[in-house]
Design an enzyme around this catalytic site. Structure first.
Site, PDB file in Angstrom:
ATOM      1  N   SER A 174      13.107  -9.330   8.245  1.00  6.02           N
ATOM      2  CA  SER A 174      12.509  -8.005   7.787  1.00  6.02           C
ATOM      3  C   SER A 174      11.358  -8.626   7.014  1.00  6.02           C
ATOM      4  CB  SER A 174      13.477  -7.353   6.780  1.00  6.02           C
ATOM      5  OG  SER A 174      12.942  -6.148   6.452  1.00  6.02           O
ATOM      6  N   LYS A 226       5.626  14.456  -3.536  1.00 11.98           N
ATOM      7  CA  LYS A 226       5.563  13.289  -4.837  1.00 11.98           C
ATOM      8  C   LYS A 226       6.831  12.562  -4.809  1.00 11.98           C
ATOM      9  CE  LYS A 226       3.872  11.023  -8.129  1.00 11.98           C
ATOM     10  NZ  LYS A 226       2.815   9.904  -8.124  1.00 11.98           N
TER      11      LYS A 226
END
Length: 355
Positions: A174, A226
């Site tokens: 990753s 948000k």
């Protein structure tokens, strides 16, 4: 109250307490790192340590010879070795290139990037033509922005034409592979874990538990996205879809990064989130050579000088405590943007704990 009920109540209490402690720890960690990033901590709090690996290998070999040979034979060897070493030093004066060895041990927030920045800056001032940087990388991934910064630090070396080799003895997955792929050359041990080219986000949600106990949680935002998913509020299908879109965007950036620096890799074929071991990774072009960092360095001592660089920072007590908390959190199952998956025997993805 029965014993079983008492144990259940105790387990629920312990789980709640642990959850609150983890959340508090994460909040303090974010606060501490924000304070450091904003200039609250002096940037030069620390010092550089340099160790000659040639001397270290020589000293270990001499100690073994001293323990395994008669004293007179050892003294004769030592005298001859010192004479030969003098001759070699005279012959090689100013001609031997150097290998600078850096160690990077990853965690969720790639906290060692602070020291990496200092080491790279020092190397950019000192490295000469013919020198090489070897990064021994052990990293199972973590936060995208932190590992992206770590990869950018390694790119500073490559952009200045300093040969960069990344050695993976255990894992570069990753975000760890995001760092590794920028190297001019990647070497790996035969059973090193390579890949996990994907993005994951996971977190618990306590909304139903809060509702059952009559606890309201309010979240107010300006901007539709948000916040997408929250720990305590009621998550929506729209929020989940938006988060999946964001993850896909990050995945595309990850794939583009690999295309730029590993041009011979079929990125679409290796970006499923799966991992491979050394030999398999080599066949896919994810690494260049199967060799441990130990053998690589021992071979290099024949004609080059090896120096291990470490940045020792002075850490406050709170910082040390937060690192311990982070190490604990890194072992929990809900790690945002972290983790490696493997393909199970039944064809489904199965989580693989790497720490």
């Amino acid at each position: 109250m029965s014993l079983i009920q008492a144990l259940i109540d105790y387990g629920l209490f312990a789980a709640k307490t642990l959850t609150l402690l983890v959340l508090l720890g994460l909040f303090l960690l974010v606060l501490l790192r924000a304070r450091g990033a904003g200039g609250g901590q002096p940037a030069d709090e620390g010092h550089l340590e340099v160790t000659s690996l040639n001397d270290r290998f020589t000293d270990m070999a001499a100690e073994l010879k001293r323990a395994s040979q008669p004293p007179k034979a050892y003294k004769r060897w030592l005298k001859a070795e010192r004479k030969a070493d003098k001759a070699r030093s005279k012959a090689d004066a100013g001609e031997r290139h150097r290998v600078f060895v850096l160690d990077f041990h990853g965690d969720i927030l790639a906290t060692e990037v602070t020291g990496l920045r200092e080491l790279v800056s020092a190397l950019l001032r000192e490295a000469e033509e013919g020198d090489e940087v070897l990064v021994r990388l052990d990293n199972a991934g973590g936060a995208v922005h932190e590992h992206g910064l770590a990869a950018s630090q390694l790119l500073r070396l490559r952009s200045r034409g300093i040969p960069l080799t990344v050695a993976v003895d255990r894992v570069a997955a990753s975000g760890g592979y995001l760092m590794a792929c920028v190297a001019d050359r990647i070497i790996a041990a035969p059973f090193a874990i390579i890949g996990s080219i994907g993005v994951v986000a996971q977190l618990p949600n306590f909304h139903r538990w809060l509702s059952q106990h009559g606890i309201d949680f309010e979240l107010h935002t300006a901007g539709d996205y948000k916040r997408t998913l929250t720990l305590f509020g009621e998550n929506t299908d729209d929020g989940r879809a938006k988060l999946r879109d964001q993850l896909e965007d990050i995945h595309q950036l990850f794939k583009g990064f690999i295309r730029e620096y590993r041009k011979d890799v079929d990125v679409d074929a290796v970006s499923s989130g799966e991992y491979w071991h050394g030999e398999q990774a080599k066949s896919l072009g994810l690494v260049d050579e199967i060799v441990t960092s130990d053998d690589y360095l021992l071979e290099a001592t024949k004609d080059r000088d090896l120096y291990r660089l470490r940045w020792r920072s002075r850490k406050h007590q709170l910082a040390r405590w937060m690192e311990g908390m982070q190490a604990f959190v890194s072992r929990l199952p809900f790690q945002p943007f972290a983790g490696t998956t493997r393909r199970g025997n039944d064809g489904r993805d199965a989580s693989m704990p790497l720490r």
